[in-house]
Each structure stands twice: as structure tokens, then as C-alpha cells.
Design an enzyme around this catalytic site. Structure first.
Site, short mmCIF file in Angstrom:
data_model
loop_
_atom_site.label_atom_id
_atom_site.label_comp_id
_atom_site.label_asym_id
_atom_site.label_seq_id
_atom_site.Cartn_x
_atom_site.Cartn_y
_atom_site.Cartn_z
N SER A 143 112.26 -23.48 92.00
CA SER A 143 111.76 -24.85 91.87
C SER A 143 110.38 -24.89 91.22
O SER A 143 109.62 -23.91 91.27
CB SER A 143 111.69 -25.51 93.25
N1 SAM Z 1 114.16 -22.07 97.24
C1 SAM Z 1 114.57 -21.39 96.04
C2 SAM Z 1 113.48 -20.57 95.43
O1 SAM Z 1 112.35 -20.56 95.95
O2 SAM Z 1 113.76 -19.91 94.42
C3 SAM Z 1 115.15 -22.33 95.02
C4 SAM Z 1 116.44 -22.83 95.45
S1 SAM Z 1 117.54 -23.36 94.19
C5 SAM Z 1 116.79 -24.82 93.63
C6 SAM Z 1 118.86 -23.90 95.28
C7 SAM Z 1 119.57 -22.76 95.97
O3 SAM Z 1 120.41 -23.31 96.98
C8 SAM Z 1 120.49 -21.98 95.04
O4 SAM Z 1 120.17 -20.62 95.09
C9 SAM Z 1 121.88 -22.25 95.60
O5 SAM Z 1 122.78 -21.18 95.45
C10 SAM Z 1 121.56 -22.53 97.06
N2 SAM Z 1 122.58 -23.27 97.80
C11 SAM Z 1 123.32 -24.33 97.39
N3 SAM Z 1 124.14 -24.73 98.38
C12 SAM Z 1 123.91 -23.90 99.44
C13 SAM Z 1 124.44 -23.80 100.75
N4 SAM Z 1 125.38 -24.62 101.22
N5 SAM Z 1 123.96 -22.83 101.56
C14 SAM Z 1 123.01 -21.96 101.13
N6 SAM Z 1 122.47 -22.00 99.90
C15 SAM Z 1 122.91 -22.97 99.07
#
Ligand code: SAM
Length: 205
Positions: A52
Site C-alpha cells: 500500500s
Molecule cells: N498489508 C500489505 C503490505 O503491507 O504489503 C498490503 C496488502 S495488499 C493491498 C492486500 C493483500 O490482502 C494481498 O496480499 C491479498 O492476497 C490479501 N488478501 C485478500 N483477501 C484475503 C483474505 N481473505 N485473507 C487473507 N489475505 C487476503
């Protein structure tokens, strides 16, 4: 990054500013992107996911109102950067990711940095992490179609849930506070664009 993108835009919490000064963001992106790691935007991390924008990390961390020592759940480990920022402030961080390769890569970087208070698990985070609940803070870093009820139920009394809610393209960061056993307050904080939260209680894949 901290001066221009965070402090100048109103992020004031010294714990958040210190944490984001301390965590080397460039280690959480591929080598080819490291010269852009402190830029004012999200970056790709593979698997069609993103790390992000720094401002969003600062804003959502501040919205959790951590004072130090808390137990925090993050849904969406991604690169591990947000977990590392939370880990500088909270006592213990539990972070869940649905894509195994991202969780592995995040674990590698977090180990390299010597963090000892961050647990990463591969699972559908729309169910939270029941065995470790309750949490003082829960942060979802993917866009949810609605406020995930399971996560609300895993908040400790007074606990805060920060989650982007909206459609697949645009959301609003919301903060939910547990005021009583079945009493929650809700606030809409800020417009945002996150990748979708995919899972049983989120969007379909
Ligand atoms: N917090 C992260 C970072 O610091 O890099 C960025 C997160 S990215 C915007 C969103 C993440 O949420 C992705 O890696 C995606 O695979 C994960 N995601 C989406 N749905 C999810 C779920 N139901 N459970 C766990 N992770 C999930």
C-alpha cells in the site's frame, strides 16, 4: 517519505511516525522497484497484489489508536510491510494472507529484520484468527464488500477494527469500535482503493 507524505498530510501520532521511520520499506519490494519504494504510491509485489501507499499505511495505523503493547490482527499480509510497522508499536501481531507465496516472502523479510513478535499464517482472513482472539486492534488491508462480522466479534472490549469497505474498485476506510458485548460504533474515515478481500466472507475469487 515520513516528512512529506505523512507529517505534512496530518499524520501526527509519534508512535506511527517513529515506526515508519524505522522500517526499511525498500526491503519489502523486488530489487528492481527499490528505487521507488519511498514514493507516494502503492507498488506491485507479485500475484497481482500491492504494497500500500505509505500514506495509507500511516493513516490506517494511526486510526487503530495503538499506545504500545497491544495484540493486533492484520488481514492481508502482502509484502509484510504493514505487519512490520504494526510490530514496532504493538506487543504482538498476527497477520494472515491467502496467497502462500506472498506469506513465505513476507516471512523471509520479517526474519531478516529480526522481528520476533509477528506471526504469519496462510488462511482466509475473512474468518480472522479465532484461536488468538480477542484483539485490541484489527486492520484489514484489502477492500471488503461489507464489514466482516467475524472480525467484529474478535475485537476485545474497546478494540478497533479498521477496514476498507465498498465495491471492488473503490472503498471507504471505516473504523468500528467495540463499545460493549453487542454494541459497536462505526465511522467513515477516508476514500481509498484497495485490491479486493477475497474469501468466504468477502468477494468471490
Ligand atoms: N498489508 C500489505 C503490505 O503491507 O504489503 C498490503 C496488502 S495488499 C493491498 C492486500 C493483500 O490482502 C494481498 O496480499 C491479498 O492476497 C490479501 N488478501 C485478500 N483477501 C484475503 C483474505 N481473505 N485473507 C487473507 N489475505 C487476503
Amino acid at each position: 517519505m515520513v516528512e512529506r507524505q505523512l507529517r505534512n498530510r496530518g499524520i501526527q501520532d509519534p508512535l506511527v511516525l517513529e515506526a515508519m521511520l524505522a522500517v526499511p520499506r525498500h526491503l519489502f519490494v523486488a530489487e528492481a522497484l527499490q528505487n521507488r519504494a519511498y514514493g507516494d504510491c502503492p507498488l506491485p509485489i507479485g500475484e497481482r497484489q500491492t504494497i500500500s501507499q505509505p500514506y495509507m499505511v500511516g493513516y490506517m495505523t494511526e486510526a487503530l489508536s495503538l499506545r504500545g503493547g497491544e495484540k493486533v490482527l492484520e488481514v492481508g499480509t502482502g509484502s509484510g510491510y504493514q505487519a512490520a510497522v504494526l510490530g514496532r508499536i504493538a506487543g504482538k501481531v498476527y497477520s494472515v494472507e491467502r496467497i502462500p507465496e506472498l506469506a513465505r516472502q513476507a516471512r523471509r523479510v520479517l526474519d531478516r529484520l529480526g522481528t520476533t513478535n509477528i506471526n504469519v499464517k496462510v488462511t482466509d482472513g475473512t474468518f480472522g484468527w479465532e484461536e488468538q482472539a480477542p484483539f485490541d486492534g484489527i486492520m484489514v488491508t484489502a477492500g471488503a464488500p461489507h464489514i466482516p462480522e467475524q472480525l467484529k466479534q474478535q475485537l476485545a472490549p474497546g478494540g478497533r477494527l479498521v477496514v476498507p469497505v465498498g465495491d471492488r474498485l473503490e472503498q471507504k476506510v471505516m473504523r468500528i469500535v467495540r463499545r460493549g458485548v453487542n454494541e459497536f460504533s462505526e465511522e467513515i474515515l477516508l476514500g481509498c482503493r484497495f485490491v479486493p478481500l477475497i474469501g468466504q466472507n468477502g468477494w468471490k475469487d
